[in-house]
Design a protein around this motif. Structure first.
Motif, short mmCIF file in Angstrom:
data_model
loop_
_atom_site.label_atom_id
_atom_site.label_comp_id
_atom_site.label_asym_id
_atom_site.label_seq_id
_atom_site.Cartn_x
_atom_site.Cartn_y
_atom_site.Cartn_z
N ALA A 55 0.80 -1.22 0.00
CA ALA A 55 0.00 0.00 0.00
C ALA A 55 0.84 1.28 0.00
CB ALA A 55 -0.92 0.01 1.22
N PHE A 100 -1.78 4.16 -1.23
CA PHE A 100 -2.96 4.27 -0.35
C PHE A 100 -2.70 5.27 0.75
CE2 PHE A 100 -4.49 -0.43 -1.00
CZ PHE A 100 -4.52 -0.23 -2.38
N MET A 106 -7.36 5.05 -2.26
CA MET A 106 -6.54 4.11 -3.01
C MET A 106 -6.32 4.65 -4.41
SD MET A 106 -8.21 0.49 -1.77
CE MET A 106 -9.76 0.78 -2.60
#
Length: 122
Positions: free
Chosen positions: A63, A67, A82
């Motif tokens: 991530a 993110f 995201m």
């Protein structure tokens, strides 16, 4: 605290999506919050977490840079922004809460709500 994740959908690779997690019953101000995901045939993994006051965040390697987790205790809501989504991000996403000092330990999270499906496909 009861948690409900929503905002998932079908998107194409490279698209963005913002998930929301709404708390009810109790204020999330008392909890560290996390976003998890379970891909088909895989274990549920911690994707991102944020401390009670939002003073620190944690991201899984998958991530990092794509993110962003954020929260509003006043709105009893946590978000997961995201970006640049990939097919490998396809999963059911859940939010959860923890009161442990080990706030990045996935095993300390509970209050699982219904997840939201994210599908990344062209």
């Amino acid at each position: 605290v009861q948690l409900q994740a929503f905002g998932g959908g079908l998107v194409q690779p490279g698209d963005s999506l913002k998930l929301s997690c709404a708390g009810s019953g109790r204020s999330i101000i008392n909890y560290h919050m996390g976003w998890f995901r379970r891909a088909p045939g895989k274990e549920r993994d911690l994707v991102a977490a944020i401390r009670r006051a939002g003073s620190a965040t944690y991201y899984a390697d998958s991530a990092k840079g794509r993110f962003t987790i954020s929260r509003s205790n006043a709105r009893n809501t946590v978000w997961l922004q995201m970006n640049n989504l990939e097919p490998g991000d396809t999963a059911v996403y859940y939010c959860a809460a923890s009161t442990s000092v080990a706030w990045t330990d996935p095993t300390t999270f509970g209050s699982w709500g219904q997840g939201t499906q994210v599908t990344v496909s062209s």
